[in-house]
Write an enzyme that holds these catalytic residues in place. Sequence first.
Site, PDB file in Angstrom:
ATOM      1  N   ASP A  33      73.366 -60.221 -63.140  1.00 54.93           N
ATOM      2  CA  ASP A  33      72.118 -60.829 -62.687  1.00 54.93           C
ATOM      3  C   ASP A  33      71.851 -60.552 -61.208  1.00 54.93           C
ATOM      4  O   ASP A  33      72.781 -60.419 -60.413  1.00 54.93           O
ATOM      5  CB  ASP A  33      72.186 -62.355 -62.846  1.00 54.93           C
ATOM      6  CG  ASP A  33      72.133 -62.793 -64.298  1.00 54.93           C
ATOM      7  OD1 ASP A  33      72.187 -61.931 -65.185  1.00 54.93           O
ATOM      8  OD2 ASP A  33      72.041 -64.015 -64.533  1.00 54.93           O
ATOM      9  N   HIS A 181      77.338 -61.161 -61.269  1.00 53.09           N
ATOM     10  CA  HIS A 181      76.163 -60.917 -60.424  1.00 53.09           C
ATOM     11  C   HIS A 181      76.345 -59.645 -59.607  1.00 53.09           C
ATOM     12  O   HIS A 181      77.377 -59.481 -58.942  1.00 53.09           O
ATOM     13  CB  HIS A 181      75.936 -62.095 -59.467  1.00 53.09           C
ATOM     14  CG  HIS A 181      75.493 -63.338 -60.169  1.00 53.09           C
ATOM     15  ND1 HIS A 181      76.363 -64.164 -60.832  1.00 53.09           N
ATOM     16  CD2 HIS A 181      74.247 -63.878 -60.332  1.00 53.09           C
ATOM     17  CE1 HIS A 181      75.682 -65.170 -61.372  1.00 53.09           C
ATOM     18  NE2 HIS A 181      74.405 -65.017 -61.089  1.00 53.09           N
TER      19      HIS A 181
HETATM   20 ZN   LIG Z   1      69.923 -65.181 -60.918  1.00 48.77          ZN
END
Ligand SMILES: [Zn+2]
Length: 213
Positions: A33, A181
């Site tokens: 992400d 992430h």
């Molecule tokens: Zn996010």
Amino acid sequence: MFIHRTPFFLPWLYSNLVWRIRTERKELFLTLDDGPVPGPTEFALDVLRKYRARATFFCIGDNVQKHPDVFKRILQEGHAVGNHTFNHLNGWETPKAEYVENTTLCDAVMDEHQTGNKTKKVVLFRPPYGRITRAQIKALSAYNIIMWDVLSFDYTESISAEACLKNSIKATRPGSVIVFHDSLKAEKNMRYALPRFIEHFTEKGYSFNIIPQ
Ligand SMILES: [Zn+2]
């Protein structure tokens, strides 16, 4: 102590969202992400290539606009992309119309930089912070909304890279959707945990696939 596995009642309460992929095989679904960001995204792509693993990248529209070449590389290397809003909005703090508009804007930028098949629409969506209202879910019903089964907490400064890896491995089961992430904030932990996570499960005979559209 961080709870890496999503508590069972959330998928029960929000059963129209995707929390885990039903599968009989030893397969896992990595998600990254908040990219694309030069540095962390490129590192993740190199690791995925090394292990012949595929992942789904939930991109922030603003980052796609800033770094279109990194976005294109994600697609060229056979990964999937999903919408993560244009400005990483918190759904609980954003009116529905503004939330939908920001998501549409992210789509427009992603469409602009799609390689190959220009008619291929982005159909996966992940709400930033996992925070989305029932009204927003309804308004975005054209999307397949992807939550997660395992959160690595790689973005948390108070977690060690070793704990991030160990706890994520422990929480993972067949069909798990796992969140890392490709952001500057998570970079230190992600650089440690992601390759070791993939290596661990590759040695156990697992494959890493993209989330079905
Ligand atoms: Zn996010």
